[in-house]
Design a protein around this motif. Structure first.
Motif, PDB file in Angstrom:
ATOM      1  N   PHE A  54      15.289  12.597  29.558  1.00 24.18           N
ATOM      2  CA  PHE A  54      15.680  11.203  30.161  1.00 24.18           C
ATOM      3  C   PHE A  54      14.818  11.028  31.572  1.00 24.18           C
ATOM      4  O   PHE A  54      14.642   9.835  31.888  1.00 24.18           O
ATOM      5  CB  PHE A  54      17.053  11.276  30.389  1.00 24.18           C
ATOM      6  N   ASN A  57      10.696  11.320  30.706  1.00 28.28           N
ATOM      7  CA  ASN A  57      10.226  10.537  29.586  1.00 28.28           C
ATOM      8  C   ASN A  57       8.995  11.409  28.890  1.00 28.28           C
ATOM      9  O   ASN A  57       8.122  10.555  28.491  1.00 28.28           O
ATOM     10  CB  ASN A  57       9.642   9.185  29.995  1.00 28.28           C
ATOM     11  N   GLY A 195      14.497   5.915  27.443  1.00 28.04           N
ATOM     12  CA  GLY A 195      15.029   7.195  28.037  1.00 28.04           C
ATOM     13  C   GLY A 195      16.516   7.755  27.762  1.00 28.04           C
ATOM     14  O   GLY A 195      16.713   9.040  27.548  1.00 28.04           O
ATOM     15  N   ILE A 196      17.241   6.433  27.526  1.00 30.96           N
ATOM     16  CA  ILE A 196      18.491   6.845  27.405  1.00 30.96           C
ATOM     17  C   ILE A 196      18.758   7.410  25.774  1.00 30.96           C
ATOM     18  O   ILE A 196      19.614   8.179  25.628  1.00 30.96           O
ATOM     19  CB  ILE A 196      19.552   5.571  27.247  1.00 30.96           C
ATOM     20  N   LEU A 199      18.245  11.187  26.165  1.00 27.81           N
ATOM     21  CA  LEU A 199      19.265  11.555  26.620  1.00 27.81           C
ATOM     22  C   LEU A 199      20.673  11.724  25.487  1.00 27.81           C
ATOM     23  O   LEU A 199      21.180  12.554  25.331  1.00 27.81           O
ATOM     24  CB  LEU A 199      19.759  10.909  27.903  1.00 27.81           C
TER      25      LEU A 199
END
Length: 223
Positions: A54, A57, A195-196, A199
């Motif tokens: 996250f 990247n 990115g999310i 995560l």
């Protein structure tokens, strides 16, 4: 004479049954602790890798999943350092072979998929790559669920059976239908969503590891 032989045979069968049951109970508690420790290790690594991907990247952090068996090995030995060693038995051997088989197939598939994807991303166009790439986590979650369920049948433990089924099939279905990516893609712009999703993938893997390993392990070891 014949009656004595029958009684001796019956008694021998009773002794064997009692030994198997005693062995199963000993192996069950030992396996419960191992599952608990393994689940914590998988959860910790999944969250760590999810946070790293996250923030950076960089998908190469996913290679750290290959270190989990080594981490589990040393963590399990540390957790059992002051406990008596479980004697070798048929039940214990079956459990060990089940998880050894899972480890061999899971690591081999994970490493193959990583190198396959790295090769394909350099050799093919983005459209072809996204059609042909291998996403290993759904298969590994399914394999993990199968190993936990088989262990539950060996140890005659319903907790393991149901947690293995729910964790394995649930994780496989979740990853197969791209639930995380779909939800994130609808809520955030594409760069933020990537990115999310990294995560959340770590969080989802940690969740299913909790359902399939940590929770049943905690329940069994505290019996």
């Amino acid at each position: 004479m014949e009656d004595n032989l029958n009684m001796t045979a019956e008694r021998s069968l009773e002794i064997i049954t009692e030994q198997l049951e005693r062995s199963r109970k000993e192996v069950t508690k030992d396996t419960g602790l191992s599952l608990y420790v393994s689940g914590l290790c998988v959860m910790g690594m999944a969250l760590f890798i999810g946070i790293c991907t996250f923030l950076t990247n960089n998908p190469l952090f996913y290679l750290l999943y290959a270190t989990i068996p080594i981490i589990i090995y040393f963590a399990d030995r540390y957790a059992k350092r002051n406990k008596p060693k479980v004697p070798a038995s048929f039940v214990g051997t079956m459990v060990d072979k089940t998880w050894t088989t899972f480890g061999i197939f899971a690591i081999a598939f994970f490493v193959f998929s990583i190198f396959y994807d790295l090769f394909m991303v350099r050799m093919e166009s983005p459209e072809v790559y996204f059609r042909l790439r291998i996403e290993p986590f759904r298969v590994i979650l399914l394999l993990m669920g199968m190993a936990i369920t088989i262990t539950g049948y060996i140890l005659k433990n319903r907790w393991l059976i149901w947690c293995g089924i729910i964790g394995g099939i649930g994780g496989f279905a979740w990853e197969s239908f791209y639930v995380t990516k779909t939800i994130v893609g609808r809520l955030f712009p594409i760069q933020t969503a990537i990115g999310i999703s990294h995560l959340l993938s770590g969080i989802i893997i940690a969740l299913f590891a909790f359902i399939g390993m940590t929770l049943p392990g905690m329940k069994i070891k505290n019996k």
